[in-house]
Every structure is written in structure tokens, then in C-alpha cells.
Write a protein that holds these residues in place. Structure first.
Motif, PDB file in Angstrom:
ATOM      1  N   HIS A 173      -0.294  -3.879   4.136  1.00 12.96           N
ATOM      2  CA  HIS A 173       0.048  -2.658   4.871  1.00 12.96           C
ATOM      3  C   HIS A 173       1.316  -2.777   5.700  1.00 12.96           C
ATOM      4  O   HIS A 173       1.683  -1.824   6.374  1.00 12.96           O
ATOM      5  CB  HIS A 173      -1.123  -2.264   5.780  1.00 12.96           C
ATOM      6  N   HIS A 191      -0.753  -6.327  10.154  1.00 10.62           N
ATOM      7  CA  HIS A 191      -1.609  -5.165  10.424  1.00 10.62           C
ATOM      8  C   HIS A 191      -0.883  -4.111  11.187  1.00 10.62           C
ATOM      9  O   HIS A 191      -0.301  -4.183  12.144  1.00 10.62           O
ATOM     10  CB  HIS A 191      -2.870  -5.581  11.162  1.00 10.62           C
ATOM     11  N   ARG A 238       0.811  -1.230   0.000  1.00 13.86           N
ATOM     12  CA  ARG A 238       0.000   0.000   0.000  1.00 13.86           C
ATOM     13  C   ARG A 238       0.836   1.269   0.000  1.00 13.86           C
ATOM     14  O   ARG A 238       0.544   2.224  -0.710  1.00 13.86           O
ATOM     15  CB  ARG A 238      -0.961  -0.003   1.202  1.00 13.86           C
ATOM     16  N   ASN A 239       1.916   1.309   0.792  1.00 14.84           N
ATOM     17  CA  ASN A 239       2.709   2.540   0.898  1.00 14.84           C
ATOM     18  C   ASN A 239       3.455   2.888  -0.378  1.00 14.84           C
ATOM     19  O   ASN A 239       3.637   4.066  -0.686  1.00 14.84           O
ATOM     20  CB  ASN A 239       3.696   2.438   2.060  1.00 14.84           C
TER      21      ASN A 239
END
Length: 94
Positions: A74, A94, A45-46
Motif C-alpha cells: 500500500h 502502512h 495496490r493503487n
């Protein structure tokens, strides 16, 4: 990891396959010839980098798709290990 999202191809980083053997041209060709919807790819995601499903991502581009289904990871990239059979991911992402 999160649910499936429609992600514009333009937002994804087009990188080489994280697999040690790289992209398989024969497999990529077969994927471009099918009308079947692909399973979601896995995206960090980043960075918006494809972690799994790079062949499916390239095939989607060659088929002229504008979006691809993706699941976001994530966790840190340091938690991802490329292997011949594909990347592995820690269970506490997470």
C-alpha cells in the motif's frame, strides 16, 4: 502489506520484471512446467502492478490460470527500489 488475496489476472498490470536483468526465459519455462502452487506475488495496490513475482505471474498466465495469489503493498512506488536480487521495500509501508 496485507494478507494473501486471490486476484484475477485480468486486473493485474502485465509489466516487465522490475529486476534489472528482466524476465529469465529459462526460469519462466521451468515455472510453466510445474503443477506446484506458486507463492503469492507482491502487487502495488493503487496501480495493480506486480512488484515481485512477475515470472510467476507470466507463468500463471501461460498455464491458463484465471487468478493468482497476491499480497498488496500500500505504500508509494517511490519507496520501491528494483535490484538484481529483487525489489526492496521500506519497513513503514502502512
Amino acid at each position: 502489506m496485507t494478507g494473501t488475496h486471490k486476484v484475477p489476472l485480468a486486473l493485474l498490470r502485465h509489466t516487465e520484471s522490475p529486476r534489472l536483468a528482466g524476465l529469465n526465459d529459462e526460469h519462466l519455462h521451468l515455472l510453466t512446467q510445474t503443477d506446484t502452487a506458486f507463492p503469492p506475488i507482491l502487487v502495488h495496490r493503487n496501480t495493480m502492478r506486480a512488484l515481485d513475482g512477475v515470472c510467476r505471474l507470466h507463468a500463471a498466465m501461460l498455464r491458463g490460470q484465471k487468478t493468482v495469489d497476491a499480497v498488496f503493498f500500500h505504500g508509494p512506488l517511490s519507496g520501491v527500489s528494483p535490484l538484481r536480487s529483487g525489489p526492496t521495500f521500506p519497513t513503514d509501508s502502512h
